[in-house]
Motif scaffolding. Structure first.
Motif, mmCIF file in Angstrom:
data_model
loop_
_atom_site.group_PDB
_atom_site.id
_atom_site.type_symbol
_atom_site.label_atom_id
_atom_site.label_comp_id
_atom_site.label_asym_id
_atom_site.label_seq_id
_atom_site.Cartn_x
_atom_site.Cartn_y
_atom_site.Cartn_z
ATOM 1 N N PRO A 166 -19.302 58.635 -3.914
ATOM 2 C CA PRO A 166 -18.223 58.436 -4.884
ATOM 3 C C PRO A 166 -16.895 58.243 -4.136
ATOM 4 N N GLY A 167 -16.071 57.394 -4.662
ATOM 5 C CA GLY A 167 -14.794 57.110 -4.012
ATOM 6 C C GLY A 167 -14.819 55.862 -3.162
ATOM 7 N N CYS A 168 -16.018 55.335 -2.874
ATOM 8 C CA CYS A 168 -16.136 54.138 -2.040
ATOM 9 C C CYS A 168 -16.317 52.884 -2.897
ATOM 10 N N ALA A 169 -15.498 52.766 -3.917
ATOM 11 C CA ALA A 169 -15.582 51.598 -4.803
ATOM 12 C C ALA A 169 -14.809 50.425 -4.223
ATOM 13 N N VAL A 170 -15.323 49.220 -4.449
ATOM 14 C CA VAL A 170 -14.631 47.996 -4.057
ATOM 15 C C VAL A 170 -14.734 47.003 -5.204
ATOM 16 N N VAL A 171 -13.793 46.094 -5.266
ATOM 17 C CA VAL A 171 -13.819 45.016 -6.256
ATOM 18 C C VAL A 171 -13.964 43.710 -5.501
ATOM 19 N N THR A 172 -14.970 42.926 -5.883
ATOM 20 C CA THR A 172 -15.263 41.712 -5.138
ATOM 21 C C THR A 172 -15.361 40.500 -6.055
ATOM 22 N N GLU A 173 -15.450 39.351 -5.466
ATOM 23 C CA GLU A 173 -15.473 38.078 -6.184
ATOM 24 C C GLU A 173 -16.748 37.921 -7.006
ATOM 25 N N VAL A 174 -16.615 37.290 -8.178
ATOM 26 C CA VAL A 174 -17.786 36.891 -8.958
ATOM 27 C C VAL A 174 -17.905 35.374 -8.901
ATOM 28 N N MET A 175 -19.124 34.900 -8.996
ATOM 29 C CA MET A 175 -19.350 33.455 -8.994
ATOM 30 C C MET A 175 -18.978 32.882 -10.364
ATOM 31 N N THR A 176 -18.284 31.763 -10.365
ATOM 32 C CA THR A 176 -17.744 31.223 -11.614
ATOM 33 C C THR A 176 -18.533 30.031 -12.157
ATOM 34 N N SER A 177 -19.611 29.659 -11.486
ATOM 35 C CA SER A 177 -20.440 28.560 -11.987
ATOM 36 C C SER A 177 -21.901 28.861 -11.664
ATOM 37 N N LEU A 178 -22.797 28.285 -12.450
ATOM 38 C CA LEU A 178 -24.224 28.500 -12.222
ATOM 39 C C LEU A 178 -24.692 28.011 -10.856
ATOM 40 N N PRO A 179 -24.249 26.826 -10.389
ATOM 41 C CA PRO A 179 -24.686 26.403 -9.049
ATOM 42 C C PRO A 179 -24.269 27.380 -7.957
ATOM 43 N N LYS A 180 -23.040 27.908 -8.043
ATOM 44 C CA LYS A 180 -22.585 28.880 -7.042
ATOM 45 C C LYS A 180 -23.392 30.170 -7.123
ATOM 46 N N LEU A 181 -23.648 30.617 -8.343
ATOM 47 C CA LEU A 181 -24.420 31.845 -8.515
ATOM 48 C C LEU A 181 -25.855 31.644 -8.031
ATOM 49 N N TRP A 182 -26.441 30.489 -8.329
ATOM 50 C CA TRP A 182 -27.798 30.179 -7.881
ATOM 51 C C TRP A 182 -27.869 30.214 -6.350
ATOM 52 N N HIS A 183 -26.908 29.584 -5.710
ATOM 53 C CA HIS A 183 -26.882 29.549 -4.249
ATOM 54 C C HIS A 183 -26.742 30.960 -3.680
ATOM 55 N N GLN A 184 -25.834 31.751 -4.244
ATOM 56 C CA GLN A 184 -25.623 33.106 -3.741
ATOM 57 C C GLN A 184 -26.871 33.957 -3.887
ATOM 58 N N ARG A 185 -27.449 33.959 -5.082
ATOM 59 C CA ARG A 185 -28.600 34.821 -5.342
ATOM 60 C C ARG A 185 -29.847 34.343 -4.608
ATOM 61 N N LEU A 186 -29.983 33.035 -4.439
ATOM 62 C CA LEU A 186 -31.120 32.524 -3.678
ATOM 63 C C LEU A 186 -31.032 33.005 -2.232
ATOM 64 N N ARG A 187 -29.838 32.997 -1.678
ATOM 65 C CA ARG A 187 -29.653 33.487 -0.306
ATOM 66 C C ARG A 187 -29.937 34.979 -0.228
ATOM 67 N N TRP A 188 -29.420 35.757 -1.187
ATOM 68 C CA TRP A 188 -29.669 37.200 -1.195
ATOM 69 C C TRP A 188 -31.162 37.508 -1.295
ATOM 70 N N GLN A 189 -31.819 36.866 -2.255
ATOM 71 C CA GLN A 189 -33.221 37.182 -2.515
ATOM 72 C C GLN A 189 -34.128 36.721 -1.382
ATOM 73 N N ARG A 190 -33.922 35.498 -0.947
ATOM 74 C CA ARG A 190 -34.779 35.010 0.135
ATOM 75 C C ARG A 190 -34.520 35.803 1.407
ATOM 76 N N GLY A 191 -33.259 36.142 1.672
ATOM 77 C CA GLY A 191 -32.955 36.941 2.850
ATOM 78 C C GLY A 191 -33.640 38.291 2.814
ATOM 79 N N ALA A 192 -33.643 38.928 1.639
ATOM 80 C CA ALA A 192 -34.296 40.231 1.498
ATOM 81 C C ALA A 192 -35.797 40.118 1.751
#
Length: 367
Positions: A228-254
């Motif tokens: 607790p106390g280690c909160a951060v606010v970060t960028e959200v993806m504003t379009s489906l192509p950007k979100l797809w690219h981000q999540r594909l990288r996260w998931q495939r990397g994992a």
């Protein structure tokens, strides 16, 4: 939360005590619009870092000049083709020789703003069993419907971290505090072949360097936490192509990190969770097929049992979105929008699995 804080106070070691020198490291590629906010948040820390270093990686904008104007030191990467991980390795090679093993290095994204309590809370949690402390991330405002869905998702992830006793399953790239000695151990272990990923601090072979270094730190026997106390606010993806690219990288990397590490005491829970995710994909697909079949017959049947099951599902969605605000709870209560978002996530999972099994290579753009 109070019980966790009491536990970390009792376990606290002098290894991360008041004498520890703190260096904040921010890798940045063309982040002139956001870097000032990231640096300003570090100046506002209850326990501010002794030095803020922005690693300007192949920048073609004014990232370096803006960072210097806001009180940061700027290091430029040199002939780096390896993006964030490569830039971090170069910076750590230049900085760590001048630091003691008990000193601390904060690595954070340039599009992230830390809460004022982040460093103080992270240091308090840094006992001898903890190798690194990760942040609990929340989405910034904006982004329309897509941004709202991501904020709900991040709030649910934060609730899950709390439910697990604030254990960090991923040392998020948004912000993580490392002990210098731990980073040195990671590099030494890579060099000796105890863990893979090259011969430096961050793996150059991984699409998700934060997920991989979590497994490296835990393989060395350390705990990873997000207190607790280690909160951060970060960028959200504003379009489906950007979100797809981000999540594909996260998931495939994992998935690829698990493949490379294999089945171990550390990776077993991660592999089980990936299997459960695959099961959820199958269950949702069967549910949709059954629903279409039922309506195609022209005689949909809504029995009290299935209505009750549906109501429980809606209540769960609404309750777990509580931290994101009442508008998010209303959105969660509609169910249909979130169902579409779940299907999007499942499509990402299936595409990642397919690409990994096919060993397809991708050129990953910076997000």
């Amino acid at each position: 939360m109070p019980a966790f804080q009491a536990r970390v106070r009792r376990a606290r070691s002098r290894a991360a005590g008041p004498a520890a020198h703190i260096v904040a490291l921010i890798p940045a590629h063309n982040e002139a619009e956001r870097i000032a906010a990231a640096v300003a948040a570090l100046h506002r820390q209850e326990r501010p870092p002794h030095r803020i270093v922005v690693v300007a990686d192949n920048c073609s904008d004014d990232t370096g000049a803006v960072a210097e104007a806001n009180g940061a030191t700027v290091l430029a990467s040199r002939d780096n083709p390896h993006k964030k991980a490569g830039a971090l390795n170069q910076a750590l090679d230049r900085l760590l020789p001048g630091l003691d093993g008990t000193d601390l290095v904060l690595v954070q994204d340039a599009d992230t703003v830390l809460s004022p309590s982040f460093l103080a809370s992270a240091i308090e949690a840094m006992d001898r069993t903890v190798g690194a402390v990760g942040g609990i991330f929340y989405g910034e405002r904006g982004g329309g419907l897509l941004g709202a869905l991501q904020r709900i998702e991040f709030h649910r992830y934060a609730r899950e971290i709390a439910r697990r006793g604030y254990r960090a399953d991923v040392l998020t790239g948004t912000a993580t505090l490392f002990r210098v000695s731990t980073l040195r151990e990671v590099k030494e272990a890579r060099g000796s072949g105890r863990i893979g990923g090259g011969s430096s601090y961050y793996s150059l072979a991984s699409l998700t360097e934060d997920d991989e270094i979590t497994k490296a730190v835990r393989t060395l026997g350390y705990r990873t936490v997000s207190p607790p106390g280690c909160a951060v606010v970060t960028e959200v993806m504003t379009s489906l192509p950007k979100l797809w690219h981000q999540r594909l990288r996260w998931q495939r990397g994992a998935l690829e990190n698990l493949r490379d590490y294999g089945w171990t005491r550390v990776t077993a829970p991660y592999i089980v969770r990936q299997g459960l995710m695959g099961l959820s994909v199958l269950c949702l697909a069967l549910y949709l097929v059954f629903t279409v079949w039922m309506f195609s017959r022209g005689r949909p049947e809504f029995t009290p049992f299935w209505l009750a099951v549906g109501l429980v599902f809606v209540v769960e969605k609404v309750v777990t979105a509580r931290g994101a605000g009442w508008r998010s709870q209303l959105l969660a209560g509609t169910l249909g929008v979130e169902l579409a978002y779940d299907m999007f996530q499942h499509a990402v999972y299936l595409r990642s699995l397919w690409d990994m099994l096919g060993r397809r290579e991708e050129q990953w753009r910076a997000t």
